[in-house]
Design a protein around this motif. Structure first.
Motif, mmCIF file in Angstrom:
data_model
loop_
_atom_site.group_PDB
_atom_site.id
_atom_site.type_symbol
_atom_site.label_atom_id
_atom_site.label_comp_id
_atom_site.label_asym_id
_atom_site.label_seq_id
_atom_site.Cartn_x
_atom_site.Cartn_y
_atom_site.Cartn_z
ATOM 1 N N LYS A 42 0.850 -1.189 0.000
ATOM 2 C CA LYS A 42 0.000 0.000 0.000
ATOM 3 C C LYS A 42 0.891 1.247 0.000
ATOM 4 O O LYS A 42 1.850 1.349 0.745
ATOM 5 N N TYR B 103 -4.231 3.707 16.804
ATOM 6 C CA TYR B 103 -3.675 2.528 16.141
ATOM 7 C C TYR B 103 -3.342 1.418 17.136
ATOM 8 O O TYR B 103 -2.899 0.353 16.728
ATOM 9 N N LYS C 87 -6.415 -0.852 16.210
ATOM 10 C CA LYS C 87 -6.302 -1.406 14.854
ATOM 11 C C LYS C 87 -5.030 -0.821 14.245
ATOM 12 O O LYS C 87 -4.986 0.362 13.901
ATOM 13 N N GLU D 5 -1.897 0.160 8.586
ATOM 14 C CA GLU D 5 -1.681 -0.823 7.525
ATOM 15 C C GLU D 5 -0.236 -0.788 7.038
ATOM 16 O O GLU D 5 0.344 0.277 6.843
#
Length: 191
Positions: free
Chosen positions: A4, A16, A19, A22
């Motif tokens: 990404k 973060y 979660k 990324e």
């Protein structure tokens, strides 16, 4: 697996720790008030990013890349920077808390630590040539076989550096804290 790629984005007050961010490459991004504590930043590349008022305490930095990254007013306790990807590692820390962090054997030449808390930080065998540690609190910081040539310690406090165990040629210090270079000799200095 496709990586990404994110550029020129601003992230505000994202947690973060719940979660994780990324895995990918982040360029010219700004993170404001984000919480990365106890999260994994492993394998993520940050290039020319800025972190403002973020919490990184105890984050996993395994193979994380920080290239021309600025940290301002960040809480960064207990970080193992020595686990980062060393390629192109370049950081600036301004008014950050970095207590108990590890920079063992890192190439930090020309890095800046300005007005930071660096208590019990390990700089053993690091290359801090031409770096700035201005107005920092270095209480119990470890300097052993560290290259401090041309480093700037002006207005830094509470450091204890053994000149026989570190390279200090051309380093800058200010009074009265410069007496921290004599601690290892256990001599008494009176005013």
């Amino acid at each position: 697996m496709e990586v990404k790629y994110t550029d020129e984005q601003t992230f505000k007050k994202v947690d973060y720790s719940e979660k994780p961010l990324e895995i990918g490459e982040y360029e010219y991004c700004t993170f404001i008030g984000c919480n990365f504590s106890n999260s994994s930043l492993a394998e993520i590349r940050f290039s020319e990013c800025e972190f403002l008022d973020c919490n990184f305490s105890n984050a996993n930095l395994k193979n994380t890349s920080f290239q021309d990254v600025q940290f301002k007013n960040c809480k960064m306790l207990g970080l193992q920077f020595d686990a980062c990807n060393g390629f192109g590692f370049a950081t600036t820390f301004d008014t950050c808390q970095l207590d108990h962090s590890i920079f063992y054997k890192m190439k930090l030449s020309r890095s800046s630590f300005i007005n930071c808390q660096l208590q019990s930080v390990d700089f053993s065998e690091a290359d801090l040539k031409h770096s700035k540690l201005l107005s920092c609190n270095l209480q119990n910081a470890t300097f052993l076989n560290t290259n401090l040539e041309m480093a700037d310690f002006r207005n830094a406090t509470n450091y204890s550096i053994n000149p026989a165990q570190n390279r200090l040629k051309g380093a800058k210090f200010s009074l009265p804290e410069v007496v921290g270079l004599l601690d290892s000799y256990q001599i008494k200095i009176e005013e």
